[in-house]
Design a protein around this motif. Structure first.
Motif, mmCIF file in Angstrom:
data_model
loop_
_atom_site.group_PDB
_atom_site.id
_atom_site.type_symbol
_atom_site.label_atom_id
_atom_site.label_comp_id
_atom_site.label_asym_id
_atom_site.label_seq_id
_atom_site.Cartn_x
_atom_site.Cartn_y
_atom_site.Cartn_z
ATOM 1 N N ILE A 39 28.179 45.295 29.574
ATOM 2 C CA ILE A 39 27.153 44.804 30.493
ATOM 3 C C ILE A 39 27.620 43.478 31.077
ATOM 4 C CG2 ILE A 39 24.768 43.987 30.659
ATOM 5 C CD1 ILE A 39 24.175 45.758 28.217
ATOM 6 N N GLY A 40 27.268 43.238 32.328
ATOM 7 C CA GLY A 40 27.500 41.924 32.904
ATOM 8 C C GLY A 40 28.898 41.683 33.402
ATOM 9 N N GLY A 41 29.693 42.718 33.644
ATOM 10 C CA GLY A 41 30.992 42.542 34.249
ATOM 11 C C GLY A 41 32.040 41.927 33.348
ATOM 12 N N TYR A 42 31.909 42.086 32.045
ATOM 13 C CA TYR A 42 32.914 41.528 31.144
ATOM 14 C C TYR A 42 34.288 42.110 31.443
ATOM 15 C CZ TYR A 42 35.546 40.350 26.990
ATOM 16 O OH TYR A 42 36.513 39.896 26.148
ATOM 17 N N SER A 43 34.362 43.413 31.719
ATOM 18 C CA SER A 43 35.643 44.037 32.028
ATOM 19 C C SER A 43 36.230 43.482 33.309
ATOM 20 C CB SER A 43 35.489 45.557 32.134
ATOM 21 O OG SER A 43 35.148 46.097 30.879
ATOM 22 N N ALA A 44 35.400 43.248 34.312
ATOM 23 C CA ALA A 44 35.879 42.661 35.563
ATOM 24 C C ALA A 44 36.387 41.244 35.320
ATOM 25 C CB ALA A 44 34.770 42.672 36.613
ATOM 26 N N ASN A 45 35.700 40.488 34.490
ATOM 27 C CA ASN A 45 36.163 39.139 34.151
ATOM 28 C C ASN A 45 37.507 39.185 33.436
ATOM 29 O OD1 ASN A 45 33.943 37.805 35.210
ATOM 30 N ND2 ASN A 45 32.835 37.787 33.281
ATOM 31 N N ALA A 46 37.650 40.123 32.495
ATOM 32 C CA ALA A 46 38.905 40.256 31.756
ATOM 33 C C ALA A 46 40.040 40.659 32.687
ATOM 34 C CB ALA A 46 38.748 41.272 30.628
ATOM 35 N N ALA A 47 39.782 41.597 33.598
ATOM 36 C CA ALA A 47 40.799 42.030 34.556
ATOM 37 C C ALA A 47 41.208 40.861 35.445
ATOM 38 C CB ALA A 47 40.276 43.192 35.393
ATOM 39 N N GLN A 48 40.229 40.084 35.898
ATOM 40 C CA GLN A 48 40.519 38.922 36.735
ATOM 41 C C GLN A 48 41.410 37.932 35.984
ATOM 42 O OE1 GLN A 48 37.236 36.187 37.545
ATOM 43 N NE2 GLN A 48 37.809 36.193 39.709
ATOM 44 N N GLY A 49 41.087 37.672 34.736
ATOM 45 C CA GLY A 49 41.894 36.766 33.918
ATOM 46 C C GLY A 49 43.308 37.283 33.714
ATOM 47 N N ASP A 50 43.458 38.594 33.498
ATOM 48 C CA ASP A 50 44.781 39.188 33.309
ATOM 49 C C ASP A 50 45.643 39.055 34.560
ATOM 50 O OD1 ASP A 50 44.122 39.919 30.726
ATOM 51 O OD2 ASP A 50 43.721 42.024 31.215
ATOM 52 N N VAL A 51 45.050 39.293 35.730
ATOM 53 C CA VAL A 51 45.806 39.206 36.986
ATOM 54 C C VAL A 51 46.183 37.753 37.277
ATOM 55 C CG1 VAL A 51 45.709 39.570 39.486
ATOM 56 C CG2 VAL A 51 44.843 41.330 37.939
ATOM 57 N N ILE A 52 45.270 36.821 37.071
ATOM 58 C CA ILE A 52 45.584 35.406 37.292
ATOM 59 C C ILE A 52 46.692 34.959 36.341
ATOM 60 C CG2 ILE A 52 44.678 33.043 37.067
ATOM 61 C CD1 ILE A 52 42.012 34.118 38.183
ATOM 62 N N ALA A 53 46.617 35.369 35.076
ATOM 63 C CA ALA A 53 47.650 35.001 34.102
ATOM 64 C C ALA A 53 49.014 35.569 34.505
ATOM 65 C CB ALA A 53 47.256 35.487 32.710
ATOM 66 N N ARG A 137 35.281 41.396 40.881
ATOM 67 C CA ARG A 137 35.807 40.034 40.874
ATOM 68 C C ARG A 137 36.975 39.988 41.855
ATOM 69 N NH1 ARG A 137 31.792 39.495 38.489
ATOM 70 N NH2 ARG A 137 31.378 38.497 36.520
ATOM 71 N N VAL A 138 37.272 38.795 42.357
ATOM 72 C CA VAL A 138 38.353 38.611 43.319
ATOM 73 C C VAL A 138 39.355 37.614 42.770
ATOM 74 C CG1 VAL A 138 38.915 37.820 45.656
ATOM 75 C CG2 VAL A 138 36.826 39.120 45.254
ATOM 76 N N VAL A 139 40.650 37.917 42.963
ATOM 77 C CA VAL A 139 41.735 37.003 42.636
ATOM 78 C C VAL A 139 42.398 36.621 43.951
ATOM 79 C CG1 VAL A 139 43.962 36.734 41.483
ATOM 80 C CG2 VAL A 139 42.132 38.011 40.359
ATOM 81 N N CYS A 140 42.634 35.329 44.128
ATOM 82 C CA CYS A 140 43.268 34.820 45.337
ATOM 83 C C CYS A 140 44.634 34.246 44.981
ATOM 84 C CB CYS A 140 42.415 33.710 45.950
ATOM 85 S SG CYS A 140 40.687 34.176 46.181
ATOM 86 N N ILE A 141 45.621 34.488 45.849
ATOM 87 C CA ILE A 141 46.952 33.911 45.675
ATOM 88 C C ILE A 141 47.298 33.191 46.980
ATOM 89 C CG2 ILE A 141 49.387 34.329 45.183
ATOM 90 C CD1 ILE A 141 48.504 36.838 43.644
ATOM 91 N N SER A 142 47.403 31.868 46.898
ATOM 92 C CA SER A 142 47.648 31.052 48.077
ATOM 93 C C SER A 142 49.114 31.156 48.490
ATOM 94 C CB SER A 142 47.279 29.594 47.797
ATOM 95 O OG SER A 142 48.239 29.022 46.934
ATOM 96 N N PRO A 143 49.446 30.750 49.731
ATOM 97 C CA PRO A 143 50.849 30.764 50.156
ATOM 98 C C PRO A 143 51.754 29.884 49.275
ATOM 99 C CG PRO A 143 49.411 30.556 52.064
ATOM 100 C CD PRO A 143 48.550 30.421 50.833
ATOM 101 N N THR A 144 51.182 28.877 48.627
ATOM 102 C CA THR A 144 51.966 28.026 47.731
ATOM 103 C C THR A 144 52.189 28.684 46.374
ATOM 104 O OG1 THR A 144 49.995 26.882 46.945
ATOM 105 C CG2 THR A 144 51.170 25.906 48.818
ATOM 106 N N GLY A 145 51.559 29.856 46.139
ATOM 107 C CA GLY A 145 51.758 30.598 44.901
ATOM 108 C C GLY A 145 50.686 30.387 43.849
ATOM 109 N N LEU A 146 49.705 29.534 44.113
ATOM 110 C CA LEU A 146 48.654 29.292 43.130
ATOM 111 C C LEU A 146 47.678 30.464 43.091
ATOM 112 C CD1 LEU A 146 47.912 25.535 43.865
ATOM 113 C CD2 LEU A 146 49.259 26.491 42.001
ATOM 114 N N ALA A 147 47.328 30.907 41.903
ATOM 115 C CA ALA A 147 46.375 32.011 41.714
ATOM 116 C C ALA A 147 45.083 31.436 41.170
ATOM 117 C CB ALA A 147 46.947 33.046 40.761
ATOM 118 N N TYR A 148 43.958 31.910 41.722
ATOM 119 C CA TYR A 148 42.662 31.424 41.282
ATOM 120 C C TYR A 148 41.595 32.467 41.517
ATOM 121 C CZ TYR A 148 42.239 30.312 46.291
ATOM 122 O OH TYR A 148 42.209 30.396 47.666
ATOM 123 N N ALA A 149 40.432 32.269 40.870
ATOM 124 C CA ALA A 149 39.307 33.187 41.027
ATOM 125 C C ALA A 149 38.661 32.972 42.381
ATOM 126 C CB ALA A 149 38.286 32.956 39.905
ATOM 127 N N GLY A 150 38.282 34.092 43.040
ATOM 128 C CA GLY A 150 37.692 34.053 44.376
ATOM 129 C C GLY A 150 36.314 33.439 44.370
#
Length: 153
Positions: A39-53, A137-150
């Protein structure tokens, strides 16, 4: 044996103690149950964290001069590669790594060796991840290479 002594030794919980225990149990249930029931998007949060990592790991390898490093997010998996070869993930597992969600936007990004910036990028890349409950959830990757949550700007 004195009957009155046995009765006075028996002690129950006061109303304040009962209410306090119920409040503590309710707080713990609110924090723990969503993680076990999806419940509450825990899987989406985990996926977002995995992609950012994974993106941070790929950028770090590129910054260290290990050649151009590619991050690929396809469906339910994330891969970090150098020259087409899967790299080991931190903690002993190798890529590709299965994420608890699916990418609605398939993306492949190359990080430039030595600078860690994204090759030929002029704007922020966006990866949308959705879990089985429809939470996104959204993951953003800037042109400088920084990854962050949308959200991405």
């Amino acid at each position: 044996m004195d009957q009155s002594l046995a009765i006075t030794d028996a002690r129950g919980m006061t109303l304040i103690e009962v209410v306090t225990v119920l409040i503590i149990v309710a707080i713990l249930a609110a924090l723990i149950l969503p993680r076990f029931m999806g419940i509450g998007g825990y899987s989406a949060n985990a996926a977002q964290g995995d992609v950012i990592a994974a993106a941070q790991y790929a950028r770090q390898l590129a910054l260290l001069g290990n050649g151009n490093i590619t991050l690929s997010v396809q469906g339910g998996s994330v891969t970090v590669q150098s020259n087409g070869q899967d790299l080991p993930a931190p903690g002993g597992k190798g890529y590709p790594v299965t994420i608890p969600g699916t990418a609605q936007t398939n993306l492949s990004v190359s990080f430039t060796s030595g600078t860690g910036s994204v090759v030929n990028a002029t704007q922020t890349s966006s990866i949308t991840l959705t879990d089985s409950g429809g939470e996104g959830r959204v993951v953003c990757i800037s042109p400088t290479g920084l990854a962050y949550a949308g959200p991405c700007s």
